[in-house]
Design a protein around this motif. Sequence first.
Motif, mmCIF file in Angstrom:
data_model
loop_
_atom_site.group_PDB
_atom_site.id
_atom_site.type_symbol
_atom_site.label_atom_id
_atom_site.label_comp_id
_atom_site.label_asym_id
_atom_site.label_seq_id
_atom_site.Cartn_x
_atom_site.Cartn_y
_atom_site.Cartn_z
ATOM 1 N N GLY A 110 0.927 -1.520 0.083
ATOM 2 C CA GLY A 110 -0.162 0.215 0.081
ATOM 3 C C GLY A 110 0.890 1.150 0.012
ATOM 4 O O GLY A 110 0.377 2.502 -0.148
ATOM 5 N N ALA A 111 2.193 0.898 0.188
ATOM 6 C CA ALA A 111 2.967 2.239 0.085
ATOM 7 C C ALA A 111 3.520 2.299 -1.358
ATOM 8 O O ALA A 111 3.995 1.489 -1.731
ATOM 9 C CB ALA A 111 4.138 2.069 1.265
ATOM 10 N N GLU A 112 3.470 3.409 -2.009
ATOM 11 C CA GLU A 112 3.893 3.968 -3.139
ATOM 12 C C GLU A 112 5.400 4.417 -3.008
ATOM 13 O O GLU A 112 5.638 5.487 -2.396
ATOM 14 C CB GLU A 112 3.145 4.815 -3.989
ATOM 15 C CG GLU A 112 3.665 5.232 -5.512
ATOM 16 C CD GLU A 112 2.799 6.325 -6.031
ATOM 17 O OE1 GLU A 112 2.920 6.163 -7.463
ATOM 18 O OE2 GLU A 112 2.282 6.994 -5.285
ATOM 19 N N ILE A 113 6.492 4.054 -3.581
ATOM 20 C CA ILE A 113 7.726 4.531 -3.469
ATOM 21 C C ILE A 113 8.230 4.908 -4.767
ATOM 22 O O ILE A 113 8.149 4.164 -5.807
ATOM 23 C CB ILE A 113 8.948 3.298 -3.193
ATOM 24 C CG1 ILE A 113 8.407 2.725 -1.748
ATOM 25 C CG2 ILE A 113 10.448 4.041 -3.283
ATOM 26 C CD1 ILE A 113 7.725 1.647 -1.682
ATOM 27 N N VAL A 114 8.568 6.413 -4.926
ATOM 28 C CA VAL A 114 8.756 6.908 -6.464
ATOM 29 C C VAL A 114 10.220 7.131 -6.140
ATOM 30 O O VAL A 114 10.819 8.252 -5.560
ATOM 31 C CB VAL A 114 7.882 8.360 -6.194
ATOM 32 C CG1 VAL A 114 8.501 9.151 -7.647
ATOM 33 C CG2 VAL A 114 6.552 7.937 -6.234
ATOM 34 N N PRO A 115 11.054 6.566 -6.992
ATOM 35 C CA PRO A 115 12.486 7.116 -7.083
ATOM 36 C C PRO A 115 12.741 8.209 -7.961
ATOM 37 O O PRO A 115 11.816 8.419 -8.941
ATOM 38 C CB PRO A 115 13.306 5.893 -7.812
ATOM 39 C CG PRO A 115 12.172 5.417 -8.619
ATOM 40 C CD PRO A 115 10.874 5.708 -7.953
ATOM 41 N N PHE A 116 13.781 9.205 -7.748
ATOM 42 C CA PHE A 116 14.170 10.366 -8.606
ATOM 43 C C PHE A 116 15.674 10.516 -8.813
ATOM 44 O O PHE A 116 16.305 9.915 -7.829
ATOM 45 C CB PHE A 116 13.434 11.758 -8.322
ATOM 46 C CG PHE A 116 13.628 11.809 -6.683
ATOM 47 C CD1 PHE A 116 14.947 12.679 -6.349
ATOM 48 C CD2 PHE A 116 12.855 11.448 -5.699
ATOM 49 C CE1 PHE A 116 15.038 12.920 -4.935
ATOM 50 C CE2 PHE A 116 13.083 11.801 -4.340
ATOM 51 C CZ PHE A 116 14.380 12.602 -3.985
ATOM 52 N N VAL A 117 15.931 10.906 -9.749
ATOM 53 C CA VAL A 117 17.546 11.209 -10.066
ATOM 54 C C VAL A 117 18.138 12.308 -9.301
ATOM 55 O O VAL A 117 17.640 13.384 -9.478
ATOM 56 C CB VAL A 117 17.577 11.113 -11.500
ATOM 57 C CG1 VAL A 117 19.328 11.388 -11.872
ATOM 58 C CG2 VAL A 117 17.073 10.119 -12.511
ATOM 59 N N ASN A 118 19.214 11.729 -8.674
ATOM 60 C CA ASN A 118 20.120 13.036 -8.282
ATOM 61 C C ASN A 118 21.342 12.854 -9.114
ATOM 62 O O ASN A 118 21.697 11.905 -9.897
ATOM 63 C CB ASN A 118 20.566 12.586 -6.820
ATOM 64 C CG ASN A 118 19.224 12.906 -5.788
ATOM 65 O OD1 ASN A 118 18.513 13.799 -6.064
ATOM 66 N ND2 ASN A 118 19.120 12.302 -4.912
ATOM 67 N N SER A 119 22.190 13.797 -8.960
ATOM 68 C CA SER A 119 23.638 14.094 -9.534
ATOM 69 C C SER A 119 24.667 13.863 -8.679
ATOM 70 O O SER A 119 24.787 14.753 -7.768
ATOM 71 C CB SER A 119 23.547 15.277 -10.311
ATOM 72 O OG SER A 119 24.805 15.567 -10.929
ATOM 73 N N HIS A 120 25.452 12.841 -8.710
ATOM 74 C CA HIS A 120 26.411 12.448 -7.900
ATOM 75 C C HIS A 120 27.302 11.405 -8.341
ATOM 76 O O HIS A 120 27.072 10.839 -9.372
ATOM 77 C CB HIS A 120 25.838 11.614 -6.573
ATOM 78 C CG HIS A 120 26.835 11.756 -5.564
ATOM 79 N ND1 HIS A 120 27.292 12.736 -4.855
ATOM 80 C CD2 HIS A 120 27.198 10.643 -4.344
ATOM 81 C CE1 HIS A 120 28.031 12.438 -3.606
ATOM 82 N NE2 HIS A 120 27.995 11.151 -3.330
ATOM 83 N N ASP A 121 28.700 11.498 -7.851
ATOM 84 C CA ASP A 121 29.906 10.755 -8.469
ATOM 85 C C ASP A 121 29.879 9.433 -7.861
ATOM 86 O O ASP A 121 30.801 9.098 -7.589
ATOM 87 C CB ASP A 121 31.248 11.507 -8.194
ATOM 88 C CG ASP A 121 31.636 11.743 -6.893
ATOM 89 O OD1 ASP A 121 30.595 11.452 -6.069
ATOM 90 O OD2 ASP A 121 32.514 11.927 -6.318
ATOM 91 N N SER A 122 28.791 8.675 -8.327
ATOM 92 C CA SER A 122 28.630 7.412 -8.095
ATOM 93 C C SER A 122 28.036 6.705 -9.443
ATOM 94 O O SER A 122 27.764 7.362 -10.355
ATOM 95 C CB SER A 122 27.642 7.016 -7.190
ATOM 96 O OG SER A 122 26.335 7.883 -7.363
ATOM 97 N N VAL A 123 28.010 5.339 -9.710
ATOM 98 C CA VAL A 123 27.434 4.799 -10.568
ATOM 99 C C VAL A 123 26.044 5.416 -11.321
ATOM 100 O O VAL A 123 25.734 5.373 -12.286
ATOM 101 C CB VAL A 123 27.483 3.415 -10.807
ATOM 102 C CG1 VAL A 123 29.133 2.874 -10.779
ATOM 103 C CG2 VAL A 123 26.742 2.664 -9.618
ATOM 104 N N ALA A 124 25.304 5.566 -10.116
ATOM 105 C CA ALA A 124 23.843 6.211 -10.278
ATOM 106 C C ALA A 124 23.768 6.645 -8.861
ATOM 107 O O ALA A 124 24.105 6.179 -7.764
ATOM 108 C CB ALA A 124 23.010 5.083 -10.823
ATOM 109 N N CYS A 125 22.701 7.679 -8.663
ATOM 110 C CA CYS A 125 22.430 7.960 -7.648
ATOM 111 C C CYS A 125 20.758 8.463 -7.667
ATOM 112 O O CYS A 125 20.401 9.096 -8.561
ATOM 113 C CB CYS A 125 23.025 9.343 -6.903
ATOM 114 S SG CYS A 125 22.643 9.670 -5.157
ATOM 115 N N VAL A 126 19.941 7.895 -6.713
ATOM 116 C CA VAL A 126 18.602 8.132 -6.703
ATOM 117 C C VAL A 126 18.204 8.653 -5.046
ATOM 118 O O VAL A 126 18.877 8.362 -4.335
ATOM 119 C CB VAL A 126 17.604 7.061 -6.900
ATOM 120 C CG1 VAL A 126 17.991 6.886 -8.512
ATOM 121 C CG2 VAL A 126 17.727 5.878 -6.229
#
Length: 261
Positions: A110-126
């Motif tokens: 019942g919980a909605e999890i919404v990822p969003f893009v951040n800008s960091h010096d990693s392979v990806a960051c959300v």
Amino acid sequence: MAKACQLFSGSKGNSIYISSACGKFLVDAGVSAKRLDEKLRSIGVEPDELDGIFVTHEHTDHIGGLRVFSAKHNLPVFAHKDVAEKIKASGSIKDGVPLYKIDENMEIGGAEIVPFVNSHDSVACVGYRFNMNGRSIAVCTDTGYVTDDAREKLKGTDMVYLESNHEVTMLENGFYPYQLKQRILSAKGHLSNFACGEFAKELVQNGTTRLVLAHLSKENNNPDVARQATLCALSEAGFEQNKDFRLSVSDEECFERPIVL
């Protein structure tokens, strides 16, 4: 009703507990499993009750305790596909621990999890926004600037853990090597107090009523300076503390009760 508590914050380790009747979640596990166990129990939460760990990125201060903690409590781990591949290849998660790639909105209990893009010096960051029981709580840290995706996904969020990593003048005049200073100040570094304050104005304008400043640098910032920078920005925009918003600053280790919305 929803609850949130920053268990640990800063370069020595990060972890945030978020819960509601929909579920109990951890964002990052950047300290030892023992310390996570102790801190969760200190706020009345049994680690085995968690429904999952959401990883923002693969830097040690965000996954330092992930391998042991997730295996010990048999907890599923969720991460951006590139981050998931990195932590698996590096052995930061044990074989057999459920690892899920999250690149779009998902629902758990019942919980909605919404990822969003951040800008960091990693392979990806959300970052993540949790929509639960009519309330919303988001974590937006480890980003050199506020991305368009973050601006869009965080509109109307009730509560935001927002990075206020450094005061630019303190960093520029501090003892860090030049290359490290440039890394922190870059578009893939960390959010400054000024940038935090500017985005805080947008958040409050769009309905956010609770702000928690997070991931402060011990060497290039202090809680009073960070707090004042955001308070000044919000005051200049015409917002009043304790009327339009409430503001707090995360300690390196939390000894307070969770915030209840």
